[in-house]
Enzyme design. Structure first.
Site, PDB file in Angstrom:
ATOM      1  N   SER A  58     -22.097  30.197  36.053  1.00 20.44           N
ATOM      2  CA  SER A  58     -21.236  30.429  34.887  1.00 20.44           C
ATOM      3  C   SER A  58     -19.867  29.831  35.180  1.00 20.44           C
ATOM      4  CB  SER A  58     -21.141  31.933  34.592  1.00 20.44           C
ATOM      5  OG  SER A  58     -22.385  32.439  34.192  1.00 20.44           O
ATOM      6  N   GLY A  70     -17.701  28.208  33.485  1.00 16.63           N
ATOM      7  CA  GLY A  70     -16.592  28.448  32.562  1.00 16.63           C
ATOM      8  C   GLY A  70     -15.842  29.722  32.880  1.00 16.63           C
ATOM      9  N   ASP A  71     -16.565  30.761  33.279  1.00 14.91           N
ATOM     10  CA  ASP A  71     -15.920  32.012  33.645  1.00 14.91           C
ATOM     11  C   ASP A  71     -15.064  31.840  34.894  1.00 14.91           C
ATOM     12  OD1 ASP A  71     -16.705  34.049  31.744  1.00 14.91           O
ATOM     13  OD2 ASP A  71     -18.736  33.795  32.478  1.00 14.91           O
ATOM     14  N   SER A  72     -15.620  31.190  35.905  1.00  9.67           N
ATOM     15  CA  SER A  72     -14.885  31.031  37.153  1.00  9.67           C
ATOM     16  C   SER A  72     -13.657  30.147  36.971  1.00  9.67           C
ATOM     17  CB  SER A  72     -15.790  30.448  38.240  1.00  9.67           C
ATOM     18  OG  SER A  72     -16.861  31.327  38.522  1.00  9.67           O
ATOM     19  N   GLY A 129     -11.087  32.161  35.299  1.00 14.50           N
ATOM     20  CA  GLY A 129     -10.487  33.078  36.262  1.00 14.50           C
ATOM     21  C   GLY A 129      -9.455  32.391  37.132  1.00 14.50           C
TER      22      GLY A 129
END
Length: 401
Positions: A169, A171-173, A176
């Site tokens: 994932s 995009g999440d990292s 973040g």
């Protein structure tokens, strides 16, 4: 926290309300470098990531990594008393991280306006799919969807086939990372301008991925070029590709510098291509890409990957293997650089990844792995908010914690 702790964020208190990946990854990075991160989870099962992917005794291995160094407390934010306690925690914090859908924190009375009325110096970081403003702000935004919307997915894959995603994932990292960067900038700005100069950090998943798009925008604006997917190559840079070797393993070769290309083709048994004036510059090599790739693919296919890499290392050509996690664990460089940290989980060892960047004088570290749901609730509410044991018992009976 040790009095001798000199990590960069020592003394910074962060309240993390995020769930799953983007917000918790930002909190994990900041906790690694010394911040006191108090993670607020719903009573019971806590953050859903505790149950994602491979699980042992009810808790995912992933949680032990992303939950490291955090103090887990439980508060039911659907209750008035839970929200009151959350607001009190925010009043004494330096930073808030949340990654709910825009409007949720406001509906709970925990938005930036309410929080900053009590604590003007607060840095309030918000992560969402599409940002806090604009016509799409209210849309649900998981990483997979936002990676597509950002333009990132379009350039991934092979021409004429469905776009592909990394088995992560990402995009999440990446969001973040942007959130942690934005928080650091806001804290620096507050330190420079005024102790009361907190601000909102608005991070959108799609914008974080958009930030990685290199020359896609100016090439379209200036030349009308639409970057297309290009398989395992990079458009306009030749040669840089992945090749299968005789032993079935893959190697990546980056031979796109002019002198590097000459050394590469000589080492690969094609001195005539190394001397070919058509291929002397990148522009010419782009026109000859298929010819160059056929030659390199044939050369790699005829020998084992280790032999290919040994030859290219001797020729000073950037090249390397495609590693899986077993390869990482067995590699001397990964280990020499300290990329694995061992923690103890109920008497059993577990390796989790170290975090970067590496700071020479004030390095980050893992203090403890992600703990159990609410394992710090009593400690935090007593020490930070001054609640008595009797009040904690009452809150537990009421289901607030």
């Amino acid at each position: 926290m040790s009095q001798s702790d000199s990590r960069p964020l020592t003394g910074i208190r962060i309240i993390e309300f995020g769930q799953l990946i983007a917000g918790p990854f930002a909190g994990c990075l900041l906790a690694y470098f010394g911040a006191e991160v108090i993670k607020v989870e719903p009573p019971g099962k806590g953050d859903p990531i505790r149950g994602w992917r491979a699980v042992e005794e009810g808790t995912s291995f992933w949680w032990r990594s992303i939950g490291r160094n955090k103090k887990s407390i439980t508060l039911d934010l659907k209750t008035e008393r839970g929200r009151e306690l959350a607001l009190q925690l925010m009043a004494g914090a330096d930073v808030v991280i949340e990654n709910f859908r825009p409007g949720v924190m406001e509906a709970w009375g925990l938005g930036p306006d309410e929080a900053k009325a009590e604590n003007p110096a607060l840095v309030y970081a918000r992560i969402s799919g599409y940002g806090q403003t604009g016509p799409y702000a209210s849309k649900p935004g998981f990483a997979s969807v936002c990676e597509g919307f950002s333009g990132f997915r379009y350039v991934n894959g092979h021409p004429g086939e469905a776009p592909v995603r990394p088995n992560l994932s990402i995009g999440d990292s990446i969001a973040g990372l942007h959130a942690a960067f934005g928080i650091a900038l806001a804290l620096l700005g507050r330190q420079r301008d005024s102790e009361s100069a907190g601000q909102v950090v608005d991070v959108a998943l799609y914008e974080s991925m958009f930030n990685l798009m290199e020359a896609v925008v100016p090439e379209y604006s200036g030349a009308g070029i639409v970057r297309e997917p290009s398989g395992s190559t990079v458009t306009g840079i030749v040669p840089t590709n992945t090749y299968r070797c005789f032993d079935g393993k893959y190697v990546v070769i980056g031979g796109n510098g002019d002198s590097i290309f000459q050394r590469l083709m000589t080492a690969a048994g094609h001195p005539e291509m190394a001397a070919d004036p058509r291929m002397a510059s990148n522009t010419g090599r782009v026109a000859c890409e298929e010819e160059i790739d056929r030659a390199l693919a044939s050369w790699c296919a005829g020998q084992d990957s280790a032999d290919v890499l040994t030859t290219l290392e001797a020729a000073r050509v950037p090249a390397g293997p495609i590693y899986n996690v077993v390869d990482m664990f067995n590699d001397e460089h990964f280990n020499a650089r300290g990329l694995f940290e061992r923690v103890d989980i109920n008497g059993r060892p577990l390796d989790i990844p170290a975090m970067v960047p590496k700071l020479a004088e004030t390095p980050g570290r893992t203090e403890w792995p992600g703990g159990e749901v609410g394992s710090h609730t009593h400690q935090v509410l007593q020490q930070v908010l001054g609640l008595s044991p009797e009040e904690l018992t009452q809150l537990q009976q009421q289901g607030v914690i």
